[in-house]
Structures are given as structure tokens and as C-alpha cells.
Design a protein around this motif. Structure first.
Motif, PDB file in Angstrom:
ATOM      1  N   CYS A  69      31.508 -16.389  -8.886  1.00  0.00           N
ATOM      2  CA  CYS A  69      31.057 -15.018  -9.630  1.00  0.00           C
ATOM      3  C   CYS A  69      31.930 -14.104 -10.119  1.00  0.00           C
ATOM      4  O   CYS A  69      33.500 -14.755 -10.251  1.00  0.00           O
ATOM      5  CB  CYS A  69      30.357 -14.205  -8.565  1.00  0.00           C
ATOM      6  SG  CYS A  69      31.258 -13.220  -7.516  1.00  0.00           S
ATOM      7  N   HIS A  70      32.204 -13.260 -10.800  1.00  0.00           N
ATOM      8  CA  HIS A  70      33.309 -12.361 -11.011  1.00  0.00           C
ATOM      9  C   HIS A  70      33.091 -11.039 -11.029  1.00  0.00           C
ATOM     10  O   HIS A  70      31.996 -10.490 -10.855  1.00  0.00           O
ATOM     11  CB  HIS A  70      33.410 -12.531 -12.616  1.00  0.00           C
ATOM     12  CG  HIS A  70      33.932 -13.726 -13.130  1.00  0.00           C
ATOM     13  ND1 HIS A  70      33.048 -15.079 -13.374  1.00  0.00           N
ATOM     14  CD2 HIS A  70      35.044 -14.458 -13.758  1.00  0.00           C
ATOM     15  CE1 HIS A  70      33.549 -15.963 -13.546  1.00  0.00           C
ATOM     16  NE2 HIS A  70      34.962 -15.751 -13.878  1.00  0.00           N
ATOM     17  N   ILE A  71      34.336 -10.231 -10.657  1.00  0.00           N
ATOM     18  CA  ILE A  71      34.331  -8.861 -10.504  1.00  0.00           C
ATOM     19  C   ILE A  71      35.103  -8.323 -11.906  1.00  0.00           C
ATOM     20  O   ILE A  71      36.236  -8.687 -11.904  1.00  0.00           O
ATOM     21  CB  ILE A  71      35.015  -8.368  -9.132  1.00  0.00           C
ATOM     22  CG1 ILE A  71      34.261  -9.111  -8.153  1.00  0.00           C
ATOM     23  CG2 ILE A  71      35.141  -6.883  -9.163  1.00  0.00           C
ATOM     24  CD1 ILE A  71      35.090  -8.836  -6.866  1.00  0.00           C
ATOM     25  N   GLY A  72      34.304  -7.747 -12.603  1.00  0.00           N
ATOM     26  CA  GLY A  72      34.720  -7.298 -14.004  1.00  0.00           C
ATOM     27  C   GLY A  72      35.256  -8.751 -14.651  1.00  0.00           C
ATOM     28  O   GLY A  72      34.246  -9.822 -14.856  1.00  0.00           O
ATOM     29  N   ASP A  73      36.383  -9.026 -15.017  1.00  0.00           N
ATOM     30  CA  ASP A  73      36.798 -10.170 -15.612  1.00  0.00           C
ATOM     31  C   ASP A  73      37.685 -11.255 -14.648  1.00  0.00           C
ATOM     32  O   ASP A  73      37.933 -12.194 -15.052  1.00  0.00           O
ATOM     33  CB  ASP A  73      37.496 -10.158 -16.847  1.00  0.00           C
ATOM     34  CG  ASP A  73      38.886  -9.358 -16.565  1.00  0.00           C
ATOM     35  OD1 ASP A  73      39.069  -8.767 -15.656  1.00  0.00           O
ATOM     36  OD2 ASP A  73      39.569  -9.193 -17.576  1.00  0.00           O
ATOM     37  N   VAL A 162      29.971  -6.680 -10.616  1.00  0.00           N
ATOM     38  CA  VAL A 162      29.801  -8.169 -10.182  1.00  0.00           C
ATOM     39  C   VAL A 162      29.071  -8.659 -11.177  1.00  0.00           C
ATOM     40  O   VAL A 162      27.892  -8.118 -11.751  1.00  0.00           O
ATOM     41  CB  VAL A 162      29.235  -8.157  -8.863  1.00  0.00           C
ATOM     42  CG1 VAL A 162      29.156  -9.760  -8.498  1.00  0.00           C
ATOM     43  CG2 VAL A 162      30.371  -7.470  -7.656  1.00  0.00           C
ATOM     44  N   ARG A 163      29.686  -9.944 -11.669  1.00  0.00           N
ATOM     45  CA  ARG A 163      28.955 -10.586 -12.475  1.00  0.00           C
ATOM     46  C   ARG A 163      28.517 -12.237 -11.777  1.00  0.00           C
ATOM     47  O   ARG A 163      29.454 -12.950 -11.717  1.00  0.00           O
ATOM     48  CB  ARG A 163      29.526 -10.935 -14.032  1.00  0.00           C
ATOM     49  CG  ARG A 163      28.524 -11.975 -14.693  1.00  0.00           C
ATOM     50  CD  ARG A 163      29.349 -11.912 -16.239  1.00  0.00           C
ATOM     51  NE  ARG A 163      30.837 -11.945 -16.310  1.00  0.00           N
ATOM     52  CZ  ARG A 163      31.700 -13.040 -16.319  1.00  0.00           C
ATOM     53  NH1 ARG A 163      30.942 -14.322 -16.083  1.00  0.00           N
ATOM     54  NH2 ARG A 163      33.047 -12.989 -16.215  1.00  0.00           N
ATOM     55  N   TYR A 164      27.236 -12.026 -11.276  1.00  0.00           N
ATOM     56  CA  TYR A 164      26.654 -13.434 -10.479  1.00  0.00           C
ATOM     57  C   TYR A 164      26.686 -14.445 -11.521  1.00  0.00           C
ATOM     58  O   TYR A 164      26.534 -14.469 -12.609  1.00  0.00           O
ATOM     59  CB  TYR A 164      25.532 -13.071  -9.729  1.00  0.00           C
ATOM     60  CG  TYR A 164      25.669 -12.301  -8.768  1.00  0.00           C
ATOM     61  CD1 TYR A 164      25.992 -12.673  -7.197  1.00  0.00           C
ATOM     62  CD2 TYR A 164      25.506 -10.867  -8.624  1.00  0.00           C
ATOM     63  CE1 TYR A 164      26.182 -11.825  -6.388  1.00  0.00           C
ATOM     64  CE2 TYR A 164      25.649  -9.899  -7.625  1.00  0.00           C
ATOM     65  CZ  TYR A 164      25.965 -10.389  -6.351  1.00  0.00           C
ATOM     66  OH  TYR A 164      26.059  -9.937  -5.192  1.00  0.00           O
ATOM     67  N   ALA A 165      26.669 -15.838 -10.853  1.00  0.00           N
ATOM     68  CA  ALA A 165      26.033 -16.743 -11.537  1.00  0.00           C
ATOM     69  C   ALA A 165      24.859 -16.806 -12.025  1.00  0.00           C
ATOM     70  O   ALA A 165      23.864 -16.048 -11.399  1.00  0.00           O
ATOM     71  CB  ALA A 165      26.250 -18.277 -10.699  1.00  0.00           C
ATOM     72  N   GLY A 169      20.178 -14.485 -11.306  1.00  0.00           N
ATOM     73  CA  GLY A 169      19.350 -13.811 -12.406  1.00  0.00           C
ATOM     74  C   GLY A 169      19.602 -12.071 -12.274  1.00  0.00           C
ATOM     75  O   GLY A 169      18.779 -11.359 -12.911  1.00  0.00           O
ATOM     76  N   ILE A 170      20.722 -11.989 -11.951  1.00  0.00           N
ATOM     77  CA  ILE A 170      21.278 -10.613 -11.831  1.00  0.00           C
ATOM     78  C   ILE A 170      22.316 -10.447 -12.977  1.00  0.00           C
ATOM     79  O   ILE A 170      23.371 -10.888 -13.141  1.00  0.00           O
ATOM     80  CB  ILE A 170      21.988 -10.196 -10.569  1.00  0.00           C
ATOM     81  CG1 ILE A 170      20.920 -10.429  -9.404  1.00  0.00           C
ATOM     82  CG2 ILE A 170      22.462  -8.957 -10.540  1.00  0.00           C
ATOM     83  CD1 ILE A 170      21.504 -10.025  -8.087  1.00  0.00           C
TER      84      ILE A 170
END
Length: 170
Positions: A69-73, A162-165, A169-170
Motif C-alpha cells: 500500500c502507500h502512505i501518501g506517496d 493510506v492508498r490501499y491496493a 476497494g478503498i
């Protein structure tokens, strides 16, 4: 009763057993479908970060999964799902699988992990409230349920969303 569990990375032979564990541990098959979708996503899946706790016959009874995943970039990992066969719950298999997964991630040079889960369970691994670090989601969740952990004290948690995979679906 707690015991010492052996842990290891899942193998191809474990896939149906892991699916059974996840299906049995949750009220719907959605989490098992999520694991399948994450396994099929080359941007999410990281070989060696799907860990199992095994019984004395080397049969998996617990499972913990870390995916990208990512936190920000900044790249990070998401811990989800964690599952244990119902008859083996509260015996330490889940804790062993999570610790093994976090250790494996650290050996791979990963730095940060987020989890959306029970605020009474995950602090034992060092997770703290993500909002205290400026970390959030694009969806509403209880503040205490989103937690984060740094695996390397030299690299504090970054702030950001947070940007999930995609399979989440989030």
C-alpha cells in the motif's frame, strides 16, 4: 492455552488450506476472496509476506498477510487479513503469524505497516493510532481502528492518506 508456534512463508500447497482458514475465521467469504485478489495483483503481492503458523504436522492453522500500500506517496505495507481456524483462536497462532510477517517484512527492508483492525489486539506488536502520525483514510473508520507501525526506528512514519491496493476497494 498459548503455545509456541512454528511459522513459515506459505507455499503453493498451502493455498487451499489458507483459503479454508480465512473462510472459517470470518462471517462471510469476502476476506478469502480478497486474499485471492491480492495474490493475483502484481502491484500488491510481495512474495514471502504471506505467513502461516503451523501445527505439529506442518499444517497451517493461522495466517497473516502483508501487501503493498502507500502512505501518501511512500511505499508501505497493509496487514490484512489475519485469520486463525476458529478452534485454534486465542492460542497464539495469530500472534505468531503476525510477528513472523512483520519480521519477514523487516528483513526485506520494508519500513512501514498499517492495519485497520481491533485496537485491543494490534498494539501488542507496536502499532499505534495512525492519526497521531498524521495518517488517515479516504473513508470514515473509528479513529482507534486505523493503526500504524514503523519497522525501522531510523525512518519515522510518514504523514499522509493510506492508498490501499485496488482489491481492497478503498
Amino acid at each position: 492455552m498459548s503455545r509456541t508456534w512454528n511459522t513459515r512463508a506459505e507455499t503453493g500447497a498451502d493455498l487451499p488450506v489458507v483459503r479454508d482458514i480465512v473462510t472459517a475465521a470470518f462471517p462471510t467469504p469476502e476476506e478469502a476472496a480478497l486474499v485471492d485478489a491480492l495474490r493475483a495483483d502484481p502491484e500488491a503481492w510481495i512474495e514471502g509476506l504471506s505467513l502461516v503458523a503451523v501445527d505439529d504436522s506442518d499444517r497451517p492453522v493461522g495466517h497473516a498477510l502483508l501487501t503493498r500500500c502507500h502512505i501518501g506517496d511512500r511505499p508501505a505495507l497493509c496487514l490484512a487479513p489475519v485469520a486463525v481456524r476458529p478452534e485454534r483462536q486465542r492460542g497464539g497462532a495469530g500472534t505468531a503469524a503476525v510477528r513472523a510477517a512483520l519480521d519477514a517484512a523487516g528483513r526485506l527492508g520494508e519500513r512501514h505497516v498499517v492495519v485497520l483492525g481491533h485496537p485491543e489486539y494490534y498494539p501488542r506488536f507496536g502499532f499505534t493510532r495512525a492519526s497521531a502520525h498524521g495518517i488517515g483514510l479516504t473513508v470514515d473508520v473509528p479513529d482507534e481502528a486505523l493503526m500504524a507501525l514503523t519497522l525501522d526506528a531510523a525512518h519515522p512514519l510518514p504523514a499522509g492518506t493510506v492508498r490501499y491496493a485496488a482489491p481492497f476497494g478503498i
